[in-house]
Design an enzyme around this catalytic site. Structure first.
Site, PDB file in Angstrom:
ATOM      1  N   GLN A  48     118.312 -92.032  54.928  1.00 33.17           N
ATOM      2  CA  GLN A  48     119.638 -91.800  55.501  1.00 33.17           C
ATOM      3  C   GLN A  48     119.759 -90.354  55.995  1.00 33.17           C
ATOM      4  O   GLN A  48     119.613 -89.410  55.209  1.00 33.17           O
ATOM      5  CB  GLN A  48     120.702 -92.069  54.436  1.00 33.17           C
ATOM      6  CG  GLN A  48     122.111 -91.643  54.794  1.00 33.17           C
ATOM      7  CD  GLN A  48     122.677 -92.415  55.966  1.00 33.17           C
ATOM      8  OE1 GLN A  48     122.807 -91.869  57.053  1.00 33.17           O
ATOM      9  NE2 GLN A  48     122.986 -93.687  55.751  1.00 33.17           N
ATOM     10  N   ARG A  50     122.459 -88.922  57.130  1.00 26.22           N
ATOM     11  CA  ARG A  50     123.767 -88.370  56.790  1.00 26.22           C
ATOM     12  C   ARG A  50     123.724 -87.875  55.352  1.00 26.22           C
ATOM     13  O   ARG A  50     123.527 -88.657  54.417  1.00 26.22           O
ATOM     14  CB  ARG A  50     124.858 -89.420  56.951  1.00 26.22           C
ATOM     15  CG  ARG A  50     126.270 -88.873  56.816  1.00 26.22           C
ATOM     16  CD  ARG A  50     127.272 -90.022  56.851  1.00 26.22           C
ATOM     17  NE  ARG A  50     127.113 -90.828  58.058  1.00 26.22           N
ATOM     18  CZ  ARG A  50     127.638 -90.530  59.220  1.00 26.22           C
ATOM     19  NH1 ARG A  50     128.349 -89.440  59.364  1.00 26.22           N
ATOM     20  NH2 ARG A  50     127.444 -91.309  60.262  1.00 26.22           N
ATOM     21  N   GLN A  72     131.555-107.245  59.124  1.00 28.92           N
ATOM     22  CA  GLN A  72     130.125-107.178  59.425  1.00 28.92           C
ATOM     23  C   GLN A  72     129.353-106.931  58.133  1.00 28.92           C
ATOM     24  O   GLN A  72     129.589-105.930  57.452  1.00 28.92           O
ATOM     25  CB  GLN A  72     129.862-106.048  60.431  1.00 28.92           C
ATOM     26  CG  GLN A  72     128.466-106.036  61.008  1.00 28.92           C
ATOM     27  CD  GLN A  72     128.333-104.954  62.072  1.00 28.92           C
ATOM     28  OE1 GLN A  72     128.734-103.822  61.865  1.00 28.92           O
ATOM     29  NE2 GLN A  72     127.772-105.312  63.210  1.00 28.92           N
ATOM     30  N   GLY A  89     124.593 -99.848  57.173  1.00 32.32           N
ATOM     31  CA  GLY A  89     125.890-100.172  56.583  1.00 32.32           C
ATOM     32  C   GLY A  89     126.202 -99.436  55.298  1.00 32.32           C
ATOM     33  O   GLY A  89     126.920 -99.958  54.439  1.00 32.32           O
ATOM     34  N   GLU A  90     125.702 -98.218  55.152  1.00 32.60           N
ATOM     35  CA  GLU A  90     125.932 -97.506  53.885  1.00 32.60           C
ATOM     36  C   GLU A  90     127.400 -97.149  53.670  1.00 32.60           C
ATOM     37  O   GLU A  90     127.884 -97.132  52.532  1.00 32.60           O
ATOM     38  CB  GLU A  90     125.062 -96.243  53.808  1.00 32.60           C
ATOM     39  CG  GLU A  90     125.182 -95.554  52.454  1.00 32.60           C
ATOM     40  CD  GLU A  90     124.004 -94.661  52.125  1.00 32.60           C
ATOM     41  OE1 GLU A  90     124.174 -93.793  51.247  1.00 32.60           O
ATOM     42  OE2 GLU A  90     122.931 -94.822  52.733  1.00 32.60           O
ATOM     43  N   ARG A  92     129.974 -98.944  54.559  1.00 29.13           N
ATOM     44  CA  ARG A  92     130.603-100.166  54.066  1.00 29.13           C
ATOM     45  C   ARG A  92     130.249-100.385  52.592  1.00 29.13           C
ATOM     46  O   ARG A  92     131.098-100.772  51.785  1.00 29.13           O
ATOM     47  CB  ARG A  92     130.153-101.370  54.893  1.00 29.13           C
ATOM     48  CG  ARG A  92     130.960-101.582  56.164  1.00 29.13           C
ATOM     49  CD  ARG A  92     130.250-102.529  57.115  1.00 29.13           C
ATOM     50  NE  ARG A  92     129.215-101.843  57.873  1.00 29.13           N
ATOM     51  CZ  ARG A  92     128.147-102.437  58.379  1.00 29.13           C
ATOM     52  NH1 ARG A  92     127.954-103.738  58.198  1.00 29.13           N
ATOM     53  NH2 ARG A  92     127.267-101.766  59.066  1.00 29.13           N
ATOM     54  N   ASN A 124     122.534 -93.910  63.190  1.00 30.77           N
ATOM     55  CA  ASN A 124     123.427 -92.784  62.939  1.00 30.77           C
ATOM     56  C   ASN A 124     123.525 -91.851  64.136  1.00 30.77           C
ATOM     57  O   ASN A 124     124.568 -91.232  64.368  1.00 30.77           O
ATOM     58  CB  ASN A 124     122.950 -92.004  61.707  1.00 30.77           C
ATOM     59  CG  ASN A 124     123.487 -92.606  60.425  1.00 30.77           C
ATOM     60  OD1 ASN A 124     124.640 -92.407  60.058  1.00 30.77           O
ATOM     61  ND2 ASN A 124     122.661 -93.371  59.752  1.00 30.77           N
ATOM     62  N   ARG A 127     126.316 -92.475  66.557  1.00 28.04           N
ATOM     63  CA  ARG A 127     127.672 -92.101  66.158  1.00 28.04           C
ATOM     64  C   ARG A 127     127.887 -90.621  66.458  1.00 28.04           C
ATOM     65  O   ARG A 127     126.929 -89.896  66.694  1.00 28.04           O
ATOM     66  CB  ARG A 127     127.887 -92.360  64.665  1.00 28.04           C
ATOM     67  CG  ARG A 127     127.557 -93.783  64.237  1.00 28.04           C
ATOM     68  CD  ARG A 127     127.750 -93.953  62.750  1.00 28.04           C
ATOM     69  NE  ARG A 127     127.253 -95.238  62.285  1.00 28.04           N
ATOM     70  CZ  ARG A 127     127.938 -96.370  62.301  1.00 28.04           C
ATOM     71  NH1 ARG A 127     129.179 -96.365  62.773  1.00 28.04           N
ATOM     72  NH2 ARG A 127     127.424 -97.493  61.856  1.00 28.04           N
TER      73      ARG A 127
END
Length: 292
Positions: A48, A50, A72, A89-90, A92, A124, A127
């Protein structure tokens, strides 16, 4: 129109065939079977990019999920015998965990480390919430994962090569400066201005000044210009001696100079003289009683 994933992995080269499945996992999620997985079996994505999650936004997402449910499902892969690692989807996942859900809807895919890392990074990058440092780290990881040049990476991401190069340059800054970017205490433009300063201690001091006085980029650039442009040759000769001055003293002197600069900008013509000896650093300030 091609998706960003197709554009990145496409082109008919070896890379495209290696990671074809990770493109499908994003584009065809709606056609795959959704299963329920115990939330305690799920672990975050190790790749990840982020590093800082906005808790306020996670709370907001949790409220939305509580009201409307999960539209989703998250995408995971098997990790070991009894665990699943998140592919996409982390946010979420974190929101559902905050709601104390015991099970989450998910799609399970069989992907390699390389494919998993690529999806996490590229998803990522699409975004706009990543900090400049997180984005730079993602670029660096993609370059290493796929043995790409900066130019090749820029083409696959649909960005200019200078954009990629400028981001990667930020990774040469000291760790504490990078952390200030991660915490959004300074902007990317502040950080890029600091690159012209080669001394790491001075870079760190300037970050503290930016935070303390809330400098915009122009103010920082002007101050750096003053540091890099000595008033005369005598100042140039004295500069090597200043390396022996402690960090605290340098911060104190720079703070005084900034305060005097602010007084000057208010319209009062302040006269200053600086003198450095072995025992003292003397700053003499003369403030006229009457404006000229």
């Amino acid at each position: 129109m091609k998706s960003p994933f197709s554009r990145f992995f496409g082109g008919g080269d070896k890379l495209a065939s290696e990671v074809k499945s990770d493109v499908e996992v994003i584009e065809n999620k709606s056609t795959e079977e959704v299963v329920k997985i115990t939330i305690d079996q799920i672990i975050p994505n190790r790749f990840q990019p982020r590093t800082v999650f906005d808790e306020e936004k996670i709370e907001e997402l949790a409220r939305t999920i509580h009201t409307h449910g999960v539209i989703q499902p998250i995408v995971v892969r098997r990790f070991g015998e009894e665990q699943y690692e998140i592919i996409a989807g982390e946010r979420r996942y974190r929101a559902m965990k905050k709601l104390n859900w015991t099970e989450v809807p998910a799609i399970v895919r069989n992907l390699s480390d390389k494919e998993t890392a690529s999806i996490a990074l590229i998803e990522n990058l699409q975004r706009e919430e990543l900090t400049a440092i997180e984005e730079a780290m993602a670029y660096q990881q993609l370059i290493e994962l796929h043995s790409l040049t900066q130019e090749a990476l820029a083409q696959r991401l649909g960005k200019g090569q200078s954009t990629v190069a400028n981001k990667l340059r930020l990774l040469k800054l000291p760790q504490n400066v990078q952390e200030a970017i991660l915490k959004r205490e300074i902007s990317e433009r502040h950080a890029r201005a600091l690159i012209s300063i080669k001394d790491e201690e001075t870079q760190s001091e300037l970050v503290e000044l930016v935070k303390e006085y809330d400098w915009n980029v122009r103010q920082l650039e002007d101050y750096i210009q003053q540091l890099l442009t000595p008033k005369d040759e005598e100042v140039k000769k004295e500069r090597p001696k200043r390396k022996a001055i402690s960090k605290d003293i340098r911060i104190a002197v720079n703070t005084i100079r900034q305060s005097l600069s602010m007084v000057t900008k208010s319209g009062i013509k302040v006269k200053t003289e600086e003198e450095e000896t072995e025992e003292f650093y003397t700053i003499t300030v003369k403030i006229p009683k009457k404006k000229n």
